[in-house]
Design an enzyme around this catalytic site. Structure first.
Site, PDB file in Angstrom:
ATOM      1  N   LEU A  94       0.834  -1.204   0.000  1.00 24.15           N
ATOM      2  CA  LEU A  94       0.000   0.000   0.000  1.00 24.15           C
ATOM      3  C   LEU A  94       0.868   1.253   0.000  1.00 24.15           C
ATOM      4  O   LEU A  94       2.047   1.204   0.368  1.00 24.15           O
ATOM      5  CB  LEU A  94      -0.927  -0.030   1.213  1.00 24.15           C
ATOM      6  N   PRO A  95       0.290   2.408  -0.383  1.00 26.27           N
ATOM      7  CA  PRO A  95       1.107   3.613  -0.557  1.00 26.27           C
ATOM      8  C   PRO A  95       1.787   4.134   0.702  1.00 26.27           C
ATOM      9  O   PRO A  95       2.867   4.719   0.626  1.00 26.27           O
ATOM     10  CB  PRO A  95       0.100   4.635  -1.095  1.00 26.27           C
ATOM     11  N   THR A  99       6.042   0.660   2.830  1.00 24.96           N
ATOM     12  CA  THR A  99       7.025   1.423   3.605  1.00 24.96           C
ATOM     13  C   THR A  99       6.258   2.306   4.573  1.00 24.96           C
ATOM     14  O   THR A  99       5.520   3.200   4.154  1.00 24.96           O
ATOM     15  CB  THR A  99       7.906   2.278   2.679  1.00 24.96           C
ATOM     16  N   LYS A 101      14.602  -0.351   5.566  1.00 24.77           N
ATOM     17  CA  LYS A 101      14.121   0.253   4.313  1.00 24.77           C
ATOM     18  C   LYS A 101      14.172   1.776   4.369  1.00 24.77           C
ATOM     19  O   LYS A 101      14.572   2.441   3.401  1.00 24.77           O
ATOM     20  CB  LYS A 101      12.687  -0.221   4.037  1.00 24.77           C
TER      21      LYS A 101
END
Length: 294
Positions: A66-67, A97, A172
């Site tokens: 997902l965004p 992220t 990340k």
């Protein structure tokens, strides 16, 4: 037979879902709010649905792509979301992220139901994801990672166990922090070199023999040098979002990081200049604007 779930079928999630469905040997139920994205994933191995609650109800292992934080929070904590339907043994694997604080919040919430929330963000591009030329950085206990590794291998050529819950998310974020600073340094070098009379292509060729890097090959050669920042690739607003999360992290730990804060400002100015949807090395415009002496 175990049924896998996948929520988020965008530029990265769609190809990941298709690889999972094609390689795992297990049925997949996939959801996205976009009917066209669902249609691209529907097939013999994958049933697409417009109802995210069906994924929550019917799947013991669910992957998210997902965004950002708002979408992940809604998918997990919404009234008919994943947490509401979680039961003992449910595993949610978040390939998005998101901030460390949200990762910890969700991991604790699912643990209360004897379920697992695993942070497993992805490094790669929309150009390489279909061929599994991406990496996944997972944060979870060793036993859970061992169970998930064969499924993660279906989607990524490199799967790393970074440590306990939260370590994948942090890894990340720091990867993107280093990448953003590297591209900003390349942008400065290119602008300064050209101003001093050095051909940009020759400059970057010299760099490739002295300080070769992913940033130089993926972003310097293909974007900074030709000055091409097309929409449809990882946009500036997404990189700014990721560095917003880094800002939250470093402030929560009482640290000052001058280089990161400078690049965060460059991305803010790039978005403010109307380039939020442009490929994120467009930050060179802010570097150039800020480098002019009065």
């Amino acid at each position: 037979m175990t049924t896998l779930g996948f929520i988020g079928l965008g530029a990265m999630g769609g190809p990941m879902c298709r690889n999972l469905a094609g390689r795992a040997g297990l049925p997949v139920i996939a959801h996205d709010i976009d009917p066209e994205a669902r249609a691209r994933c529907a097939g013999r191995e994958c049933a697409a649905t417009g109802d995210p609650a069906r994924v929550a109800r019917d799947c013991a292992t669910v992957f998210l792509s997902l965004p950002g934080a708002a979408e992940v929070r809604r998918a997990c904590l919404g009234g008919d979301g994943l947490l509401a339907h979680a039961r003992a043994g449910t595993v949610v694997v978040d390939c998005s992220t998101v901030p460390l604080a949200l990762t910890r919040e969700l991991a604790a919430a699912f643990a209360e139901k004897d379920a697992r929330y695993v942070d497993a963000p992805v490094a790669g591009t929309v150009q390489t994801v279909a061929d599994r030329e991406i990496s996944i950085m997972a944060g979870t206990d060793g036993e859970t990672f061992a169970r998930l590794a064969p499924l993660l291998d279906c989607m990524a050529g490199t799967v790393l166990h970074c440590g306990e819950s939260g370590t994948g998310a942090v890894t990340k974020l720091l990867l993107n922090m280093v990448l953003a600073q590297s591209v900003a340094a390349l942008a400065e070098a290119l602008l300064l070199g050209r101003r001093a009379g050095v051909d940009g292509e020759r400059l970057f060729e010299a760099f490739s023999h002295g300080c070769d890097s992913f940033a130089l090959r993926q972003h310097g050669m293909t974007a900074l040098l030709p000055g091409r920042f097309p929409e449809g690739r990882f946009p500036t607003r997404y990189m700014l979002k990721d560095l917003d999360y880094v800002m939250e992290l470093k402030e929560s730990l009482g640290m000052t990081l001058g280089g990161m804060e400078t690049v965060h400002g460059l991305l803010e100015r790039t978005v403010a200049a109307g380039l939020g949807d442009a490929y994120w090395p467009a930050l060179i415009h802010a570097v150039e604007e800020g480098g002019e002496q009065p």
